[in-house]
Design a protein around this motif. Structure first.
Motif, PDB file in Angstrom:
ATOM      1  N   THR A  78       3.876  38.603 -44.373  1.00 44.92           N
ATOM      2  CA  THR A  78       4.688  37.908 -43.373  1.00 44.92           C
ATOM      3  C   THR A  78       6.173  38.219 -43.552  1.00 44.92           C
ATOM      4  O   THR A  78       6.874  38.539 -42.589  1.00 44.92           O
ATOM      5  CB  THR A  78       4.460  36.392 -43.474  1.00 44.92           C
ATOM      6  OG1 THR A  78       3.067  36.112 -43.303  1.00 44.92           O
ATOM      7  CG2 THR A  78       5.249  35.656 -42.401  1.00 44.92           C
ATOM      8  N   ASP A  79       6.647  38.125 -44.779  1.00 46.03           N
ATOM      9  CA  ASP A  79       8.063  38.384 -45.037  1.00 46.03           C
ATOM     10  C   ASP A  79       8.436  39.822 -44.701  1.00 46.03           C
ATOM     11  O   ASP A  79       9.508  40.098 -44.153  1.00 46.03           O
ATOM     12  CB  ASP A  79       8.390  38.098 -46.505  1.00 46.03           C
ATOM     13  CG  ASP A  79       8.322  36.619 -46.852  1.00 46.03           C
ATOM     14  OD1 ASP A  79       8.241  35.792 -45.914  1.00 46.03           O
ATOM     15  OD2 ASP A  79       8.326  36.299 -48.056  1.00 46.03           O
ATOM     16  N   THR A  80       7.539  40.752 -45.035  1.00 45.75           N
ATOM     17  CA  THR A  80       7.816  42.160 -44.767  1.00 45.75           C
ATOM     18  C   THR A  80       7.788  42.446 -43.269  1.00 45.75           C
ATOM     19  O   THR A  80       8.645  43.175 -42.756  1.00 45.75           O
ATOM     20  CB  THR A  80       6.801  43.051 -45.499  1.00 45.75           C
ATOM     21  OG1 THR A  80       6.846  42.766 -46.896  1.00 45.75           O
ATOM     22  CG2 THR A  80       7.113  44.526 -45.280  1.00 45.75           C
ATOM     23  N   ALA A  82       8.561  40.591 -40.868  1.00 45.60           N
ATOM     24  CA  ALA A  82       9.771  40.061 -40.226  1.00 45.60           C
ATOM     25  C   ALA A  82      10.939  41.029 -40.323  1.00 45.60           C
ATOM     26  O   ALA A  82      11.889  40.957 -39.539  1.00 45.60           O
ATOM     27  CB  ALA A  82      10.155  38.721 -40.858  1.00 45.60           C
ATOM     28  N   ARG A  83      10.859  41.966 -41.278  1.00 48.62           N
ATOM     29  CA  ARG A  83      11.931  42.943 -41.449  1.00 48.62           C
ATOM     30  C   ARG A  83      11.596  44.299 -40.820  1.00 48.62           C
ATOM     31  O   ARG A  83      12.417  45.216 -40.857  1.00 48.62           O
ATOM     32  CB  ARG A  83      12.227  43.136 -42.939  1.00 48.62           C
ATOM     33  CG  ARG A  83      12.756  41.880 -43.630  1.00 48.62           C
ATOM     34  CD  ARG A  83      13.281  42.204 -45.031  1.00 48.62           C
ATOM     35  NE  ARG A  83      12.216  42.648 -45.917  1.00 48.62           N
ATOM     36  CZ  ARG A  83      11.506  41.841 -46.703  1.00 48.62           C
ATOM     37  NH1 ARG A  83      11.727  40.525 -46.675  1.00 48.62           N
ATOM     38  NH2 ARG A  83      10.581  42.320 -47.503  1.00 48.62           N
ATOM     39  N   GLY A  84      10.377  44.424 -40.293  1.00 56.54           N
ATOM     40  CA  GLY A  84       9.980  45.685 -39.677  1.00 56.54           C
ATOM     41  C   GLY A  84       8.658  46.176 -40.236  1.00 56.54           C
ATOM     42  O   GLY A  84       8.403  46.035 -41.430  1.00 56.54           O
ATOM     43  N   THR A  85       7.836  46.743 -39.364  1.00 48.76           N
ATOM     44  CA  THR A  85       6.491  47.123 -39.769  1.00 48.76           C
ATOM     45  C   THR A  85       6.355  48.591 -40.150  1.00 48.76           C
ATOM     46  O   THR A  85       5.439  48.964 -40.889  1.00 48.76           O
ATOM     47  CB  THR A  85       5.488  46.819 -38.647  1.00 48.76           C
ATOM     48  OG1 THR A  85       5.883  47.533 -37.458  1.00 48.76           O
ATOM     49  CG2 THR A  85       5.452  45.322 -38.343  1.00 48.76           C
ATOM     50  N   THR A  91      10.884  53.828 -48.021  1.00 54.16           N
ATOM     51  CA  THR A  91      11.272  52.462 -48.378  1.00 54.16           C
ATOM     52  C   THR A  91      11.055  52.278 -49.880  1.00 54.16           C
ATOM     53  O   THR A  91      10.272  52.997 -50.502  1.00 54.16           O
ATOM     54  CB  THR A  91      10.447  51.403 -47.624  1.00 54.16           C
ATOM     55  OG1 THR A  91       9.082  51.444 -48.089  1.00 54.16           O
ATOM     56  CG2 THR A  91      10.485  51.635 -46.113  1.00 54.16           C
ATOM     57  N   PRO A 304       5.374  49.752 -44.779  1.00 59.13           N
ATOM     58  CA  PRO A 304       5.824  48.584 -45.542  1.00 59.13           C
ATOM     59  C   PRO A 304       4.799  47.457 -45.649  1.00 59.13           C
ATOM     60  O   PRO A 304       4.683  46.829 -46.705  1.00 59.13           O
ATOM     61  CB  PRO A 304       7.071  48.122 -44.789  1.00 59.13           C
ATOM     62  CG  PRO A 304       7.562  49.340 -44.082  1.00 59.13           C
ATOM     63  CD  PRO A 304       6.336  50.117 -43.718  1.00 59.13           C
TER      64      PRO A 304
END
Length: 428
Positions: A78-80, A82-85, A91, A304
Motif C-alpha cells: 500500500t505504501d509503495t 501510493a508513491r508509484g507502481t 529503484t 516497486p
C-alpha cells in the motif's frame, strides 16, 4: 458439493476466459467438479464467494509463506503503491531485495529480477548456452520449469531419451537439443553425459520437485549432478521457484549443502505479487546484457510493488525461529494425517521438505520419481480432495501438485484439518 455461486460464476467466466480460467490447473479437470471462486484470505484461511471458509494449503501455489494478507506485506504494498507502481527506471527497492536474497543464499553473487518462474528458467537456459557455447540442456521427467518451448518435454521410458515435444505448438526442432532422464536416477544421467557431455550447456533440476507433487531429490543424486557438471563444464541450475525459502530458509541448496551455478527463484520473493529472479555465480551472471552479450530485458522486472512485497515477506520469514516453527508445524500435520489414515486402513505415504509437503495414496514406502507418483491411486485422491473441500480444507486440485504451509497456520487450523481428514479417511 460446490458452493451455490461458484457454478454460475464459472459458467460466466467460461464465456470470456479460455476454459473459464487463466491457469489450467484451476479448472478442476484433474479432480472433476466446478472450481470454487474465492473472494478473500486472512492468515491460513480463505473464504469463497458464499462465505465458506477453508484452511488453505495451496497458498497461491507457494508464495504466501506468511499467509494471506500479512499486515507487514499489505502495508508495504500500500505504501509503495501510493508513491508509484512502475517507473521503467531503477529503484532502491531492487537492490534492497537483491541484498536480502544474497544474505539468505550466499551462493548467489549476482541477481537479475524477472517477472515469472517461466522467465527465470528461460533466461537461465539462454545464459547457460551463451556462457558455455553449447546447445544441449538436460532436464528430468516430472520436473516443470515453466512453459518454455525447449523445456516442455516428456521423458520416454528409456534411460537415454531425446526430447519429444510435450505440447502442440512446440516444433520438434525446438526440443532436439533437450535431453531427458528419470528423476533421482544418477546412472541414467551418467550415460547421457558419456554420450553428450561435451555438448551439454546446463542441467536443470528441481532439487525438491513441486510439480509431480512434492518429491525431494536424493542427496546422492544432487551430489552426482554437481560432480558431472564440474567434470564436463556444464552449469548446474537449481529451479528453486517452489523450494526457495521453503525447503529451508536458504532454499534446497542450503538444505542439501550443494551450491548450484545458477538458481531460479520465484513465488516467495514476490510475497504474493508476480516476480522472480535468476541468480548465481558472478562470472556467469555477468554474461547477461548490459555487461555481457546474452540479451535479457523486461519492462516490469523489479517493479516497486513486487520488490516491496518480497522484502516484507523475507524480512518477516527470516526472523529467528519463524521458519523453523512452520517446518515443525508441517511435520505435526503430516504425522497426524498418517496416524488417521492408518487408523482407517488407508495407505498413505508423505514427503516433507521444510514447509512443502506431498500426500501419496500408495502402499509403497518409497516415492522417488514420476513413475512412482503416477502409480498412486488417483481415484482415491479425487475422493479425498472433494471430501476435504466439503469439510473446509483447500488442497491443490491435482495429485501432481505439492502442498504448502505458512507461518500463519496455527493450532486451530491443525485441529480443523485433522478432524476433517479423520472423517474423510473413514469414508475412503
Amino acid at each position: 458439493m460446490m458452493t451455490s455461486r461458484s457454478e454460475p460464476l464459472f459458467e460466466q467466466a467460461s464465456q470470456y476466459l479460455v476454459g473459464g480460467v487463466n491457469s489450467a490447473v484451476r479448472a478442476f479437470r484433474a479432480v472433476g467438479g466446478t472450481p470454487v471462486f474465492m473472494r478473500r484470505g486472512e492468515g491460513a484461511w480463505i473464504e469463497d464467494v458464499d462465505g465458506k471458509q477453508y484452511v488453505d494449503y495451496v497458498l497461491s501455489y507457494g508464495p504466501l509463506a506468511m499467509g494471506h494478507a500479512h499486515p507487514d506485506v499489505v502495508r508495504a504494498i500500500t505504501d509503495t503503491a501510493a508513491r508509484g507502481t512502475s517507473f521503467g527506471a531503477p529503484t532502491e527497492l531492487e537492490t534492497e531485495l537483491a541484498m536480502k536474497v544474497q544474505a539468505i543464499m550466499p551462493g548467489i553473487e549476482r541477481l537479475r529480477m524477472v517477472n515469472s518462474g517461466t522467465e527465470a528458467c528461460m533466461s537461465a537456459v539462454r545464459l547457460a548456452r551463451g556462457y558455455t557455447g553449447r546447445d544441449r540442456v538436460l532436464k528430468f521427467r516430472g520436473n516443470y520449469h515453466g512453459h518454455v518451448d525447449a523445456l516442455l518435454v516428456e521423458a520416454g521410458s528409456g534411460v537415454l531419451t531425446l526430447g519429444i515435444p510435450g505440447s502442440p505448438g512446440v516444433p520438434a526442432a525446438v526440443t532436439e537439443t533437450t535431453l531427458t532422464a528419470p528423476y533421482n536416477d544418477i546412472d541414467a544421467v551418467r550415460q547421457l553425459f558419456a554420450e553428450y557431455g561435451d555438448t551439454i550447456a546446463a542441467v536443470l533440476v528441481e532439487p525438491v520437485s513441486g510439480n509431480m507433487n512434492c518429491v525431494p531429490a536424493l542427496p546422492s543424486f544432487l551430489r552426482g549432478l554437481r560432480e558431472l557438471c564440474d567434470e564436463s563444464g556444464a552449469l548446474l541450475v537449481f529451479d528453486e521457484v517452489m523450494s526457495g525459502f521453503r525447503a529451508a530458509l536458504g532454499g534446497a541448496q542450503a538444505w542439501y549443502g550443494i551450491d548450484p551455478d545458477l538458481t531460479c527463484l520465484g513465488k516467495v520473493i514476490g510475497g504474493g505479487l508476480p516476480t522472480a529472479a535468476l541468480g548465481g555465480r558472478a562470472d556467469v551472471m555477468d554474461w547477461l546484457a548490459p555487461t555481457g552479450p546474452v540479451y535479457q530485458a523486461g519492462t516490469l522486472s523489479g517493479n516497486p510493488l513486487a520488490m516491496a512485497s518480497g522484502l516484507a515477506t523475507l524480512a518477516a520469514l527470516s526472523q529467528p525461529g519463524v521458519h523453523a516453527d512452520a517446518v515443525a508445524w508441517t511435520a505435526r500435520l503430516l504425522e497426524g494425517l498418517r496416524e488417521r489414515a492408518a487408523g482407517a486402513g488407508v495407505p498413505l505415504f508423505t514427503h516433507q521438505a521444510g514447509t512443502m509437503f506431498g500426500l501419496f495414496f500408495t502402499d509403497s514406502d518409497s516415492v522417488v520419481g514420476f513413475e512412482d507418483v503416477a502409480a498412486c491411486d488417483g481415484e482415491r485422491f479425487k475422493r479425498f480432495f472433494h471430501g476435504m473441500l466439503e469439510a473446509g480444507v483447500y488442497l491443490a486440485p491435482s495429485a501432481f501438485e505439492a502442498g504448502f504451509v505458512s507461518t500463519a497456520h496455527d493450532e486451530t487450523a491443525l485441529q480443523h484439518t485433522l478432524d476433517a481428514a479423520e472423517r474423510v479417511f473413514a469414508d475412503l
